[in-house]
Design an enzyme around this catalytic site. Structure first.
Site, PDB file in Angstrom:
ATOM      1  CG  ASP A  38      -5.717  -3.424  -1.978  1.00 34.11           C
ATOM      2  OD1 ASP A  38      -5.408  -2.981  -0.854  1.00 34.11           O
ATOM      3  OD2 ASP A  38      -6.006  -4.617  -2.184  1.00 34.11           O
ATOM      4  CG  PHE A  57     -12.890  -0.281   2.045  1.00 28.71           C
ATOM      5  CD1 PHE A  57     -12.241  -1.085   2.966  1.00 28.71           C
ATOM      6  CD2 PHE A  57     -12.521  -0.364   0.713  1.00 28.71           C
ATOM      7  CE1 PHE A  57     -11.256  -1.974   2.559  1.00 28.71           C
ATOM      8  CE2 PHE A  57     -11.539  -1.250   0.298  1.00 28.71           C
ATOM      9  CZ  PHE A  57     -10.909  -2.057   1.230  1.00 28.71           C
ATOM     10  CB  VAL A  58      -9.961   5.150   1.533  1.00 31.19           C
ATOM     11  CG1 VAL A  58     -10.833   6.073   2.365  1.00 31.19           C
ATOM     12  CG2 VAL A  58      -8.820   4.586   2.378  1.00 31.19           C
ATOM     13  CD  GLU A  92       1.532   0.760   7.181  1.00 32.31           C
ATOM     14  OE1 GLU A  92       1.146   0.936   6.003  1.00 32.31           O
ATOM     15  OE2 GLU A  92       1.345  -0.290   7.800  1.00 32.31           O
ATOM     16  N   GLY A 116       0.779  -1.243   0.000  1.00 30.96           N
ATOM     17  CA  GLY A 116       0.000   0.000   0.000  1.00 30.96           C
ATOM     18  C   GLY A 116       0.806   1.286   0.000  1.00 30.96           C
ATOM     19  CG  ASP A 139      -7.947   0.165  10.132  1.00 27.42           C
ATOM     20  OD1 ASP A 139      -8.627   0.432  11.127  1.00 27.42           O
ATOM     21  OD2 ASP A 139      -8.461  -0.325   9.110  1.00 27.42           O
ATOM     22  CE  LYS A 152     -10.406   4.026   7.528  1.00 24.60           C
ATOM     23  NZ  LYS A 152     -10.888   2.730   7.018  1.00 24.60           N
TER      24      LYS A 152
END
Ligand code: PRP
Length: 188
Positions: A167, A160-161, A102, A47, A106, A134
């Site tokens: 992804d 949900f991004v 990162e 990511g 989360d 988050k």
């Protein structure tokens, strides 16, 4: 197939992201330029690859760049809570200042696992630079190491991004912005 049509709304445009990445790069340059040993930026694959690529070009210092790979989410949207390192570092981080890069923090599971791993490799300080955080979803507490500092691009609401590295089922990473995926895409 137009990936954009699966996005409900854009949270941060390409322009807004690049502006914030530039600020983070300047801040990191200021904070690390006086240190005797140059930093190692460690991206958490997959990511973070776009954020890392943009960030390193905004840091005006000699540095090393490396990646670790952590398996945790599989193809779904919910963490199974048991991340593990599945791809080792190439650079020796013993005695070095590591800046862990990162895309998102989360639950904190991934960071906690990577920090433990970097500590075991002898990093003298561990900082974290994340594009998104988050905080409402935090489950695992993690501690920075030595003179480590925490850098965050944006606080993210609990959607949900996708895009800019994020992804769903290994798709959408190449969208230039961060947006909210239409629920019907991941609920179908
Ligand atoms: C995502 C993201 C972070 C991690 C954060 O990775 O890139 O590494 O989850 O979540 P946590 O704080 O709950 O651990 P993911 O496993 O989806 O893999 P990816 O980087 O390949 O997209």
């Amino acid at each position: 197939m137009d990936l954009n049509s699966d996005v409900e709304r854009i949270l941060w445009t390409e322009e807004q992201i690049l502006e914030r990445v530039s600020e983070l790069g300047s801040q990191l340059t200021r904070d690390f330029e006086s240190r005797a040993i140059t930093p190692v930026l460690v991206g958490v694959a997959t990511g973070a690859f776009i954020f890392l690529a943009d960030l390193v070009r905004k840091i005006q210092l000699p540095m090393n760049v490396d990646f670790v790979r952590v398996e945790s989410y599989g193809s779904g949207t919910v963490s199974n809570g048991k991340p593990k390192i599945s791809c080792d570092l190439k650079v020796d981080v013993r005695g070095r200042h590591v800046i862990l890069v990162e895309d998102i923090v989360d639950t904190g599971n991934t960071l906690s696992c990577v920090i433990d791993y970097l500590k075991s490799k002898g990093a003298s300080s561990i900082s974290v630079c994340t594009l998104l955080d988050k905080p409402a979803r935090r489950k695992v507490h993690f501690e920075l190491v030595g003179e480590g500092k925490y850098y965050c691009g944006f606080e993210c609401p609990d959607y949900f991004v996708v895009g800019y590295g994020f992804d769903f089922d290994e798709q959408y990473r190449n969208l230039p912005y961060v947006g909210v995926l239409k629920p019907e895409i991941y609920e179908s």
